[in-house]
Motif scaffolding. Structure first.
Motif, PDB file in Angstrom:
ATOM      1  N   VAL A 144      -1.861  10.037   2.133  1.00 56.56           N
ATOM      2  CA  VAL A 144      -1.779   9.547   1.413  1.00 56.56           C
ATOM      3  C   VAL A 144      -1.673   7.844   2.046  1.00 56.56           C
ATOM      4  N   VAL A 148      -4.197   5.098   2.107  1.00 58.10           N
ATOM      5  CA  VAL A 148      -4.215   3.544   2.484  1.00 58.10           C
ATOM      6  C   VAL A 148      -4.977   2.740   2.748  1.00 58.10           C
ATOM      7  N   PRO A 173      -5.216   4.265  -4.409  1.00 56.44           N
ATOM      8  CA  PRO A 173      -3.773   3.534  -3.794  1.00 56.44           C
ATOM      9  C   PRO A 173      -4.151   1.948  -3.397  1.00 56.44           C
ATOM     10  N   LEU A 176       1.491   1.280   0.611  1.00 49.81           N
ATOM     11  CA  LEU A 176       2.629   1.978   0.831  1.00 49.81           C
ATOM     12  C   LEU A 176       4.242   0.900   0.790  1.00 49.81           C
ATOM     13  N   LEU A 185       4.315   4.639  -2.844  1.00 51.57           N
ATOM     14  CA  LEU A 185       2.534   4.965  -3.644  1.00 51.57           C
ATOM     15  C   LEU A 185       2.817   3.554  -4.168  1.00 51.57           C
ATOM     16  N   VAL A 198       6.121   9.590  -2.784  1.00 49.25           N
ATOM     17  CA  VAL A 198       5.498  10.535  -2.362  1.00 49.25           C
ATOM     18  C   VAL A 198       6.027  11.635  -2.038  1.00 49.25           C
TER      19      VAL A 198
END
Length: 316
Positions: A144, A148, A173, A176, A185, A198
């Protein structure tokens, strides 16, 4: 890899002064024999360092020597922004980069500021997660984070609390957020900008790159999201009487040394029932009637249970 290690070794000696081969080996996570070879390589490259044997021995740089190898790599620069949360940097796969970035930042500081920075690190620590919760398992956090950084859309398989419990969704995305030890997220999708836990991501597949929306502010979005969550959370109200201790624990300003009446927001009858029971005799619920009746019934049940307990010590 070795070049990076040599730079780190040099920065360690510059920041900390004399260090033994064993201390350097522990910091660099290599063998003492490897440290000997690295020191020889630095000396051959013209770095003015010397070693001394004995109890007070070790390696150190010639007084006054300072390296200029303090430029940060992209990973180190990203990690530097997480310097207050080393656990978060490690979660994102940036733990080693953070350690190197901190060394480079300290190396670039004048001596008096390096000493001040060292005292701060020794005396202050930020530990974000709460006491009574274990860290969530986030096997897809690194993927993730990569999406990002790279502004790459992803196809998520996600678990949620309402039906259907598992969904698949393409999202973009944006950022975070680490809140109370839990990663979230923030991403754009078919229904607009949404927040995803997440640890509830079951699978993730990176897709093509995307262009971030112009003017999107992650901090401002999160502030609005938290405010909206709290407003949806507290949909009711209770009228209570509180002792001074009860008022303190609920964050209510006492009106006297005795009992204080206050109206407090509640999420639901069930939730308020559990929360108010924690206050014991420091609270009396006046309304709503349903909540007062629930509290009274619980107190009666507890009183009867403890009164009839077979292990009760008899009075003499």
């Amino acid at each position: 890899m070795r070049a990076s290690r040599l730079v780190t070794l040099l920065l360690l000696l510059q920041n900390r002064g004399r260090m033994t081969a064993g201390q350097l080996a522990e910091e660099l996570e290599v063998s003492v024999r490897t440290v000997y070879r690295d020191v020889e390589a630095l000396a051959a490259a013209g770095i003015p360092l010397y070693g001394a044997a004995g109890h007070a021995g070790g390696y150190r740089l010639v007084d006054g020597y300072r390296t200029r190898l303090t430029g940060l790599t992209p990973d180190e620069a990203q990690a530097a922004f997480l310097a207050a949360l080393p656990g978060a940097a490690a979660d994102l796969g940036l733990g080693e980069a953070l350690a190197t970035a901190q060394l480079k930042l300290r190396a670039a500081l004048p001596a008096e500021l390096r000493e001040h920075a060292g005292r701060i690190r020794e005396r202050f620590l930020l530990d974000a997660p709460g006491w009574y919760s274990d860290a969530d398992r986030t096997p897809h956090l690194a993927a993730v984070a990569a999406a990002v950084w790279e502004r790459r859309a992803v196809l998520l398989r996600y678990r949620r609390w309402r039906a259907p419990e598992e969904i698949e969704r393409r999202v973009e995305p944006y950022g975070l957020v680490l809140k109370a030890g839990r990663w979230y997220l923030v991403a754009g999708g078919p229904s607009g900008i949404r927040t995803y836990r997440v640890d509830q991501i079951l699978a993730l597949r990176p897709l093509a790159e995307f262009a971030a929306p112009e003017g999107f502010d992650l901090a401002a979005y999160w502030q609005d999201h938290v405010a909206g969550f709290r407003s949806r959370l507290h949909t009711g109200e209770a009228l209570v009487r509180l002792t001074a201790e009860g008022a303190r624990r609920l964050g209510v300003t006492p009106t006297s040394d005795g009992w204080t009446k206050a109206r407090v927001p509640i999420e639901s009858i069930d939730h308020a029932h559990g929360e108010f029971l924690r206050l014991g005799t420091d609270i009396e619920v006046l309304s709503p009637p349903e909540l007062r009746d629930r509290m009274a019934e619980t107190v009666r049940t507890l009183a009867a249970r403890y009164d009839d307990h077979p292990a009760r010590t008899p009075r003499t």
